[in-house]
Motif scaffolding. Sequence first.
Motif, PDB file in Angstrom:
ATOM      1  N   SER A 191       0.866  -1.187  -0.128  1.00 36.17           N
ATOM      2  CA  SER A 191       0.071  -0.001   0.003  1.00 36.17           C
ATOM      3  C   SER A 191       1.029   1.339   0.107  1.00 36.17           C
ATOM      4  O   SER A 191       2.163   1.286   0.572  1.00 36.17           O
ATOM      5  CB  SER A 191      -0.918   0.033   1.215  1.00 36.17           C
ATOM      6  N   LYS A 192       0.192   2.489  -0.604  1.00 38.06           N
ATOM      7  CA  LYS A 192       0.863   3.566  -0.653  1.00 38.06           C
ATOM      8  C   LYS A 192       1.626   4.192   0.829  1.00 38.06           C
ATOM      9  O   LYS A 192       2.613   4.682   0.970  1.00 38.06           O
ATOM     10  CB  LYS A 192      -0.012   4.715  -1.143  1.00 38.06           C
ATOM     11  N   GLU A 193       0.671   3.797   1.940  1.00 36.77           N
ATOM     12  CA  GLU A 193       1.229   4.236   3.285  1.00 36.77           C
ATOM     13  C   GLU A 193       2.523   3.631   3.527  1.00 36.77           C
ATOM     14  O   GLU A 193       3.086   4.099   4.592  1.00 36.77           O
ATOM     15  CB  GLU A 193      -0.185   3.927   4.271  1.00 36.77           C
ATOM     16  N   HIS A 194       2.653   2.368   3.241  1.00 34.08           N
ATOM     17  CA  HIS A 194       3.823   1.609   3.579  1.00 34.08           C
ATOM     18  C   HIS A 194       5.069   1.637   2.746  1.00 34.08           C
ATOM     19  O   HIS A 194       6.287   1.891   3.132  1.00 34.08           O
ATOM     20  CB  HIS A 194       3.632  -0.045   3.672  1.00 34.08           C
ATOM     21  N   HIS A 195       4.797   1.850   1.250  1.00 33.24           N
ATOM     22  CA  HIS A 195       5.861   1.820   0.271  1.00 33.24           C
ATOM     23  C   HIS A 195       6.795   3.046   0.395  1.00 33.24           C
ATOM     24  O   HIS A 195       7.971   3.046   0.372  1.00 33.24           O
ATOM     25  CB  HIS A 195       5.452   1.754  -1.134  1.00 33.24           C
ATOM     26  N   LYS A 196       6.246   4.061   1.083  1.00 32.38           N
ATOM     27  CA  LYS A 196       7.165   5.418   1.027  1.00 32.38           C
ATOM     28  C   LYS A 196       8.098   5.186   2.376  1.00 32.38           C
ATOM     29  O   LYS A 196       9.174   5.939   2.397  1.00 32.38           O
ATOM     30  CB  LYS A 196       6.256   6.585   1.446  1.00 32.38           C
ATOM     31  N   TYR A 197       7.892   4.269   3.201  1.00 30.69           N
ATOM     32  CA  TYR A 197       8.891   3.876   4.386  1.00 30.69           C
ATOM     33  C   TYR A 197       9.736   2.705   4.033  1.00 30.69           C
ATOM     34  O   TYR A 197      10.589   2.405   4.719  1.00 30.69           O
ATOM     35  CB  TYR A 197       7.967   3.652   5.539  1.00 30.69           C
ATOM     36  N   GLU A 199      10.963   2.613   0.312  1.00 34.13           N
ATOM     37  CA  GLU A 199      11.961   2.772  -0.803  1.00 34.13           C
ATOM     38  C   GLU A 199      13.011   3.451  -0.387  1.00 34.13           C
ATOM     39  O   GLU A 199      14.248   3.071  -0.882  1.00 34.13           O
ATOM     40  CB  GLU A 199      10.939   3.612  -1.613  1.00 34.13           C
ATOM     41  N   VAL A 200      13.010   4.480   0.431  1.00 34.11           N
ATOM     42  CA  VAL A 200      14.374   5.460   0.754  1.00 34.11           C
ATOM     43  C   VAL A 200      15.074   4.302   1.399  1.00 34.11           C
ATOM     44  O   VAL A 200      16.337   4.219   1.139  1.00 34.11           O
ATOM     45  CB  VAL A 200      13.818   6.449   1.430  1.00 34.11           C
ATOM     46  N   PRO A 201      14.779   3.880   2.602  1.00 36.73           N
ATOM     47  CA  PRO A 201      15.716   2.847   3.237  1.00 36.73           C
ATOM     48  C   PRO A 201      16.346   1.886   2.357  1.00 36.73           C
ATOM     49  O   PRO A 201      17.429   1.337   2.387  1.00 36.73           O
ATOM     50  CB  PRO A 201      15.182   2.294   4.216  1.00 36.73           C
ATOM     51  N   ALA A 202      15.506   1.035   1.502  1.00 31.88           N
ATOM     52  CA  ALA A 202      16.201  -0.059   0.752  1.00 31.88           C
ATOM     53  C   ALA A 202      17.043   0.669  -0.376  1.00 31.88           C
ATOM     54  O   ALA A 202      18.123  -0.111  -0.433  1.00 31.88           O
ATOM     55  CB  ALA A 202      14.804  -0.924  -0.084  1.00 31.88           C
ATOM     56  N   ALA A 203      16.657   1.986  -0.945  1.00 36.22           N
ATOM     57  CA  ALA A 203      17.833   2.235  -1.690  1.00 36.22           C
ATOM     58  C   ALA A 203      18.867   2.791  -1.182  1.00 36.22           C
ATOM     59  O   ALA A 203      19.962   2.581  -1.716  1.00 36.22           O
ATOM     60  CB  ALA A 203      16.939   3.498  -2.386  1.00 36.22           C
TER      61      ALA A 203
END
Length: 782
Positions: A191-197, A199-203
Amino acid sequence: MMDLETGAYQNIVKQKESWRTVLILAYQSLGVVYGDLSTSPLYVYKSTFAENIQHSETNEEIYGVLSFVFWTLTLIPLLKYVFIVLRADDNGEGGTFALYSLLCRHARVNSLPNGQSADEELTEYKKNFVGLAPKSSFGSKLKSTLESYRVLQRFLLVLALIGTCMVIGDGVLSPAISVFSAVSGLELSMSKEHHKYVEVPAACIVLIALFALQHYGTHRVGFLFAPVVLTWLLCISAIGLYNIFHWNPHVYQALSPYYMYKFLRKTQKDGWMSLGGILLCITGSEAMFADLGHFSQLSIKIAFTSLVYPSLILAYMGQAAYLSQHHIVDKDYRIGFYVSVPENLRWPVLVIAILAAVVGSQAIITGTFSIIKQCSALGCFPRVKIVHTSSKIHGQIYIPEINWALMLLCLAVTIGFRDTKRLGNASGLAVISVMLVTTCLMSLVIVLCWQKNVFLAIAFVVFFGTVEALYFSASLIKFLEGAWVPIALAFIFLIVMCVWHYGTLKKYEFDVQNKVSVNWLLSLGPSLGIVRVRGIGLIHTELVSGIPAIFSHFVTNLPAFHQVLVFLCIKSVPVPHVRPEERFLVGHIGPREYRMYRCIVRYGYRDVHKDDMEFEKDLVCSIAEFIRSGTSEANSSGTMDDLMKDDNKMTVVGTCSTHIEGIQMSEGDVNNPESAGTSELREIQSPPIAKPKKRVRFIVPESPKIDSKAMEELQELTEAREAGIAYILGHSYVKAKKGSSLIKKVVINIGYEFLRRNSRPPTYALSAPNASTLEVGMIYKV
């Protein structure tokens, strides 16, 4: 008849071998050259439609963007780089500095102050074109104008440095946008609420791992690079073909330039601003020219035209075909690469995309290391630690300070922007700035180096410059939306380069103005009036003529020096490589009896400096070969004018491996002597002394005969080498003169001094053993 058949068969075998080599190089170039360019489909459409343009049901927007992408890829990478720019290589090397190096050799605009006429006799220095431009030609007038005005020479250098700084900025931004866009595929699985948390750490984790592995060298994992990019290209082209036939077989009509006109007519200003996103389709194109030294023109052309270009076109057409049939935009919908991937293939494609992004990032990071090494070699960047990670491939290097600086900056922009839009704005400006610099320098190369008609150069600048200026303006208008980052980075690096180059230039000018004449040396008398101790004294200097002031300062405070004195100058010349047989310039200083030599060691801006022991052996051996050859007879009874002229006489001498027929040096333990050699060789060795550190022998051929003076000189050199080498290093403090302007005081006293204190000492200073090193301090008032 048999001979003809045999010759024909050998030619066929040779041709097959050469084609096999070219194809292997073309395959290998996929991982090194095209990693960054091949990952551009991940973020082009997403960045383009992030602006105010809408994806309407008429499909005019998506067709217009596809048309722009197709013609941009065709005009810039294919037409400009593959068919024109690749031909402007500098003896096989490419990049911004290769163009600048070519211009330096065809017109005297070189910024290096220690140039010599002997450098122009280097094999790679010589011009590739036999005919010279006629006196009345525009090329001759342009050449004389550039040589006459110092301000134009400085402008040319600054232009090359701006291109270099933008490449460094691209080294920060390209890994960030490539990895972030690849990781963004996770958003379709949560969900959009989760992926923003996530994406950045994974990148950031991927980026940290990427930079942490740099010290192992590209060659350790290089065999994986080409298969990863090949798999990625086949993957995106297959998905593109599937989308074309499944969703819209008529999407090929959008390749017509008419759709570009329709797109701009409908979107107007918003469409023009969206060109900054379309520009990202050519990210990494400059690598085709910059990495030319590792491959060949033909291999790069084959790889691009046969695989990379068709795969990218199919990928963009496939995305456009899918989007042309999907117009429903809900709150979670995003125009991007992964939405066009069939759902059951998204996870495998995500893994391949991340690997391809890492490979593409690796290529730009390695390119950044390479261009900083070139800048440092040409005196335009503070000295940094350069680690050669491969003994076979000279271009594979690792610079720790730059690596960690790039990692911190890359993490900063990733965390700071957190979206593809602003990262794309920043990366696009860096990419197009480098291309504009290349276009400007290429126009000069066409006139000065290729000696073509000036109208051809004007046509080149007008055509490609207009296209690139359009994209540049669209990127620059987004200054506050991320485009300020490459400008800020380039400005910082440009200030550092200009301050370092200016300080280095002023320091050399001080050395030239305060050097000691040969008259002063001769006034000391045949014995020099000074105690001579055993051994070789190695005095490092930047001067290519005269005696440095540091030597007189040393003699004044310590009236004793070694029986053999060598003034060593290690310098870079504006060619990529100097052949081993042309490495050394050796000459006498003063009469032969003084046993004083000048040795200039020349390296190209891509050459690898040898390690200490091998370099010392080559140095001593080159002096011995110079003595044996007798090409520079120093006449002790000559006039003072003759001796001063002799100081400028230099003989080209190669390394030990290049003069097999000449003198050879053997070193070993006295208890384990080597064999005496063949009957045609004879030894020159020092007289036995108590407990020598090592045994040194010069083995020389019987013919031609060596006179008695040369034999004495060789024997004394042998004794000195056995006694050891002492390193006399200058430790300088540069200060601005009283009465200097405020700007000069800030640049020299603060800027240059800060860089000097925080940069690495010269390579020879690091390698010199502490027990054999003597530092002489001086204050330079410039």
